[in-house]
Structure formats: C-alpha cells, structure tokens
Design an enzyme around this catalytic site. Structure first.
Site, PDB file in Angstrom:
ATOM      1  N   ARG A 244      10.960 -10.795   0.258  1.00 48.70           N
ATOM      2  CA  ARG A 244      12.115 -11.715   0.364  1.00 48.70           C
ATOM      3  C   ARG A 244      11.658 -13.163   0.486  1.00 48.70           C
ATOM      4  O   ARG A 244      12.360 -14.075   0.070  1.00 48.70           O
ATOM      5  CB  ARG A 244      12.938 -11.373   1.604  1.00 48.70           C
ATOM      6  CG  ARG A 244      13.864 -10.206   1.433  1.00 48.70           C
ATOM      7  CD  ARG A 244      14.946 -10.216   2.485  1.00 48.70           C
ATOM      8  NE  ARG A 244      14.480  -9.869   3.796  1.00 48.70           N
ATOM      9  CZ  ARG A 244      14.496  -8.638   4.313  1.00 48.70           C
ATOM     10  NH1 ARG A 244      14.971  -7.643   3.597  1.00 48.70           N
ATOM     11  NH2 ARG A 244      14.060  -8.406   5.525  1.00 48.70           N
ATOM     12  N   GLN A 280      28.957 -44.059  -1.306  1.00 50.59           N
ATOM     13  CA  GLN A 280      28.631 -43.141  -0.213  1.00 50.59           C
ATOM     14  C   GLN A 280      29.023 -41.692  -0.565  1.00 50.59           C
ATOM     15  O   GLN A 280      28.361 -40.750  -0.130  1.00 50.59           O
ATOM     16  CB  GLN A 280      29.380 -43.582   1.044  1.00 50.59           C
ATOM     17  CG  GLN A 280      28.577 -43.369   2.284  1.00 50.59           C
ATOM     18  CD  GLN A 280      29.244 -43.982   3.492  1.00 50.59           C
ATOM     19  OE1 GLN A 280      30.419 -43.714   3.756  1.00 50.59           O
ATOM     20  NE2 GLN A 280      28.512 -44.800   4.210  1.00 50.59           N
ATOM     21  N   GLU A 365      16.864  -8.296  -4.834  1.00 48.62           N
ATOM     22  CA  GLU A 365      16.028  -8.017  -3.641  1.00 48.62           C
ATOM     23  C   GLU A 365      16.855  -8.032  -2.360  1.00 48.62           C
ATOM     24  O   GLU A 365      16.452  -8.581  -1.339  1.00 48.62           O
ATOM     25  CB  GLU A 365      14.836  -8.967  -3.572  1.00 48.62           C
ATOM     26  CG  GLU A 365      13.825  -8.617  -4.652  1.00 48.62           C
ATOM     27  CD  GLU A 365      12.443  -9.171  -4.437  1.00 48.62           C
ATOM     28  OE1 GLU A 365      11.999  -9.277  -3.293  1.00 48.62           O
ATOM     29  OE2 GLU A 365      11.820  -9.492  -5.467  1.00 48.62           O
TER      30      GLU A 365
END
Ligand SMILES: Cc1cc2nc3c(=O)[nH]c(=O)nc-3n(C[C@H](O)[C@H](O)[C@H](O)COP(=O)(O)OP(=O)(O)OC[C@H]3O[C@@H](n4cnc5c(N)ncnc54)[C@H](O)[C@@H]3O)c2cc1C
Length: 406
Positions: A244, A280, A365
């Site tokens: 993993r 921003q 996985e």
C-alpha cells in the site's frame, strides 16, 4: 533525535528517479495512455535503471532495497504518470508474497532468473476474481494436490501486467468452502499452461494493462507452494500492508505533479490584466494542494519507515497513507483542472490523463472503504486500552456505573 532529512544516497536516488520521470515518462504519458498497453520499452529502461524488483534479497540476486527507498522511486514514477508507475511497480507486488513466504532456494529457482535476465521480465499478482474483490476470502480458484504436483483451476481478473507476465503469484483454495483459512499461495510459471483471457478496457491508467488469467488443470511442482497451506490469506494481508505504501507513493507523485502544473499555469495565464495566481481564489487552492502533497508524502514515508524498522502499526499507518494520498491525488487533479480551465480539460495538456489515472488509486490494492475498515478495526482495538484522562465512564455494556456522581 528524529531526523526528517533524506540521507545523501536517498536524495541521490530520489533525484535520479525524478530525472527519469521527467525525461522518459512525462513526455510520453498522453501517447502511452491512449495506447492501453504495457509500456514495455519504458519498463525496460526502468529495469536497467534499477527501479524494478526492489525487495528481492541479495542471496536471490536482488538489490534488497528498503520500503523507504521504494517510496522515493515510486513518488517519482507517479509524478511521471500513474499508469506507467503501476506497470513498473507490479513486480514489487507480485514478488512481495514470495519474499515474505518463500525460502531462499525457491526465490533462487523461480525469481532470480526473472530479475537477472537482460530483458525486463514481469510477474503478476493474482488475487482478485469476479466474485472475490474486496472480500478476498471468497476466492474460488482451487489448488488440489496430486502426487508431487499441485493442480490449479480457476479464473482471476483485473490482473495487472498479466498479458506480458512469465510468473504468476496465485492465491487459491486448498480446502474449498473454508474461506480465508483454506487459502494458499503458489508460484505458477506461464509455461505451465496459463492462459490470458479478456483484456480489461478502462477509464484511466491506460499505460498499464489488466486481463483475466485462466488456469485449466495447470500442473505445477510441489515446490511452487509458498509457505504453508492455510497461510495464503495471511501472506496476502502482510503483502498488502507493505505494498500500500507503493500506491501511496504513486499518489503522492500525482499530488505533486498536479500542484506543479497548476502553479506553472496560474503563474503565466493572464486574465483581467494579471496572472491568475494573483487572485486569492486561485492561490489559496494552490496552498491547499501543497498542504495535501506534503501530508501525503509524510504519511507515506512514515509508514515505510515503520516497516523498514519492523515497528508496530504498519497495517494502520500504511492504510492511512494510501487513503490520504489517493484521496488527495483525486482532489489535487480535480483542482488542477479547475485552475487550468479549458486547458485542464483538454487531452494535450496532460491534466485530464492524470485526473483519470488518479481515480484508480482510490480503488486498487484495497479500495479506500477497505482502508477505512483496516483503520477503524485498529481504532476499535486501541480504544479498549485508551486513557484520555477523563474519568467518567461512558454508558456501555462494561461500564460499571452509568449515573453521574459529584
Ligand atoms: C486497473 C486495476 C488494476 C488491478 N490490478 C490488480 C492486480 O494486479 N491483482 C489483483 O489481484 N487485483 C487487481 N485489481 C483488483 C482490485 O484490487 C479490486 O478491483 C479491488 O480490490 C475492489 O474489488 P472489486 O472491484 O471487486 O469491488 P467490490 O469488492 O465488489 O467493491 C465494490 C464497492 O463496494 C465497496 N465495499 C465492498 N465491501 C465493503 C465493506 N465491507 N464496507 C464498505 N464498502 C465495501 C468497495 O469499497 C467498492 O466501493 C485491479 C483493479 C483495477 C481496476
């Protein structure tokens, strides 16, 4: 004292892997994604550069790299393209159960020829079946002993690199109907009669290829059994605890690449007379993306460090790393497309390839729901002995007194 710096050799490895990704993978990522094939030529270069077969012990001809070193290499490969990274990475997954469960003699006989030949050769990790995905204990493939041979029958699906593989790591039932307790793991050479079935066609990571793998009375010698009968499920879970971190590393690379491309774009793209990064609304999104890439990297390297130092907590921490890094990869690629506007959505700017590739990181996985189950199970265990300092018992079956007393 804790030290978060890379050693000189780790830094050099990371830089070499990043150079490989920028030179060999990034320029070809879109073309390879369209092809939907295993990029054998890039894998060959990665093999020659020492980026495959990382964990095989030296006695069996391998480099015996640490898991931490793997995170450095696969972050770079993921930065290049997660599909290519998956193709290169699969040998680590396929051989991990063998490194865990096989003897050195078995590794020397079956794996060493795979990792020392002139040409890159591929293994495949065969766990998933049509009716056994997240619930691997529902495996129906069987292995029956016949004299000094095992006979394998069944069909696996979604097996990465199977169409080009020479050695298949296969999880099978030796006692059908007994769930995870009856599982064992076998090494099955292609030339024992393994057939390739349906090639999967998919959304992203198309620079990797998956297929069905069919076993019809495939006979293998008894020394192809890895570890003991009945230990297969345990070996599979130990494997996934470790591997993993590889997926988390690929995801970290995707997080960083999305940030880098979006930053580059925002710095040069002019709207309303100024670069869009000066708004921003854009710069804060980039700041959040940077925080996510950084957190993914720290969580991933920490889990690998635990494994390398044989410290407890790997199962939970590698699940956290995979969960965070893959969710962040999905979020960063989504935000990058938004920042890049129409160019993010266009194939030729690469972000849509990365975005489609990121999605798979949340699925294979162990899906991210399964990672949450791993984490939650561990939390539940730890809660039994947890002392927060708060002294009033919560209402519950074992709480001696539910009433509030002053
Ligand atoms: C591109 C690709 C490559 C792959 N490569 C390989 C490989 O090389 N080798 C291999 O063996 N396999 C491989 N796989 C298979 C992969 O590991 C499985 O797809 C994955 O484990 C999920 O199984 P499933 O697809 O059958 O989904 P299912 O298990 O059917 O799950 C469906 C959904 O239900 C959820 N779910 C299931 N159980 C629970 C639960 N208890 N609680 C909450 N949610 C739950 C899942 O998270 C998911 O969202 C690959 C898959 C893909 C797509």
């Amino acid at each position: 004292m804790a030290d978060f710096r890379l050693s000189d050799s780790e830094q050099a490895l990371y830089e070499r892997a990043m150079e490989f990704a920028r030179k060999e993978i990034v320029p070809r990522a879109i073309e390879l994604d369209i092809a939907n094939e295993v990029p054998v030529d890039i894998c060959q270069k990665a093999y020659e550069a020492g980026f495959m077969n990382l964990h095989i012990p030296k006695e069996a001809g391998g480099p015996h790299n640490t898991l931490f070193e793997e995170t450095l290499i696969y972050e770079a490969m993921g930065y290049g393209d997660p599909g290519v990274a998956t193709s290169i990475n699969v040998n680590n997954l396929a051989f991990a159960p063998l490194v865990i469960g096989a003897t050195i003699e078995q590794l020397q006989k079956y794996v060493q020829p795979m990792i020392t030949s002139e040409k890159a050769r591929f293994g495949a990790f065969c766990l998933t079946e049509r009716e056994a995905g997240s619930d691997a204990s529902a495996t129906k493939t069987t292995a029956v002993r016949d004299g000094d041979e095992w006979v394998i029958n069944g069909t696996k699906c979604w097996i990465t690199n199977a169409p080009v593989a020479d050695l298949f790591t296969v999880f099978a039932q030796t006692e059908p109907g007994s769930g995870y307790k009856g599982m064992a793991v076998f090494m099955v050479p292609k030339d024992a009669g393994v057939k390739i079935g349906h090639i999967e066609n998919k959304l992203g990571q198309r620079a990797s290829q998956q297929s069905e793998v069919i076993f019809e009375n495939v006979r293998i010698p008894e020394d192809c059994l890895v570890g003991e009968v009945g230990r297969g499920f345990h070996i599979a879970m130990m494997t996934l605890d470790m591997t993993r971190t590889g997926i988390a590393s690929i995801a970290t690379g995707v997080c960083q690449r999305a940030l880098d491309e979006a930053s580059r774009f925002a710095n040069t793209r002019i709207a309303f007379g100024k670069p869009i990064i000066r708004n921003q609304g854009i710069s804060f999104t980039l700041a959040d993306m940077a925080a996510k890439a950084h957190s993914a990297r720290l969580a991933t390297r920490h889990a690998a460090w635990l494994a390398d130092n044989k410290l407890p907590g790997l199962g939970m921490d590698s699940a956290i790393a995979k969960l965070l890094a893959s969710d962040y990869a999905m979020q960063n690629t989504t935000d990058a497309i938004q920042i890049m506007g129409g160019y993010g959505y266009a194939i030729e700017y690469g972000m849509e390839t990365l975005f489609r590739g990121a999605k798979l990181l949340q699925i294979y996985e162990g899906t991210n729901q399964i990672q949450r189950i791993v984490i939650a199970n561990e939390l539940s265990k730890r809660a039994k002995t947890l002392d927060t300092g708060f002294r009033l018992n919560y209402p519950g079956v074992d709480a001696p007194d539910h009433s509030f007393k002053q």
